[in-house]
Design an enzyme around this catalytic site. Structure first.
Site: not given
Length: 176
Positions: A59, A62, A72, A119, A168
């Site tokens: 993932r 982003h 975060k 990230h 992605d």
């Protein structure tokens, strides 16, 4: 909690200091006062979960575009990931550099990722859950990303992804 700076200003390894007894353990994972004392004024307003049944799920990478950039704190509550932050701040001395850490339910390590970073993570075990504490809150329409294997970053992933979303996989290389 122990705070250890990484090679990128604004990305900090956050280690819980568990207290164990015959019942198991207890550990603080976030405390605004402890973060502020470490020079990180982070008070999350949103908590999100990423559940990943497949090992090798990627993932990322982003980020939220300014003026809605996010900070975060990322932790794993089940399983294990290789977690990565890339510095996208053009005026930073570490611009386009990356740092990574293995986060797991066992090691109780978190990664604080400040504003201006992309990230992403790669799951290293099946059935991995990743919890994000975020500030400020997510703003739809301001999310963006860069390609996970952009040669401008040279991220040394521990394995090739086995599962990645079309979104992605189709992010462009970083322009900058």
């Amino acid at each position: 909690m122990r705070f250890t700076p990484t090679t990128i200003a604004g990305v900090v390894r956050v280690e819980a200091e568990p207290h164990a007894d015959e019942r198991g353990l207890f550990a603080r994972l976030h405390c605004p006062e402890a973060f502020a004392a470490a020079g990180i004024p982070f008070e999350p307003v949103q908590t999100s979960l990423s559940r990943n049944p497949t090992s090798g799920t990627l993932r990322g990478m982003h980020f939220q575009a300014a003026p809605h950039a996010e900070a975060k704190l990322v932790r794993v509550t089940r399983g294990r990931v290789f977690d990565v932050a890339v510095d996208l701040r053009p005026d930073s001395p570490t611009y386009r550099q990356w740092t990574g850490a293995e986060l797991s339910a066992e090691n109780l390590v978190g990664l604080y990722i400040g504003e201006g970073m992309a990230h992403g993570f790669l799951t290293l075990e099946p059935d991995t859950d990743v919890v994000y504490q975020i500030a400020p809150a997510y703003r739809p329409g301001h999310d963006a990303g860069v390609r996970w294997n952009d040669p401008a970053f040279g991220i040394d992933w521990p394995a090739a992804p086995r599962l990645i979303s079309e979104r992605d996989a189709s992010y462009p290389d970083h322009r900058g």
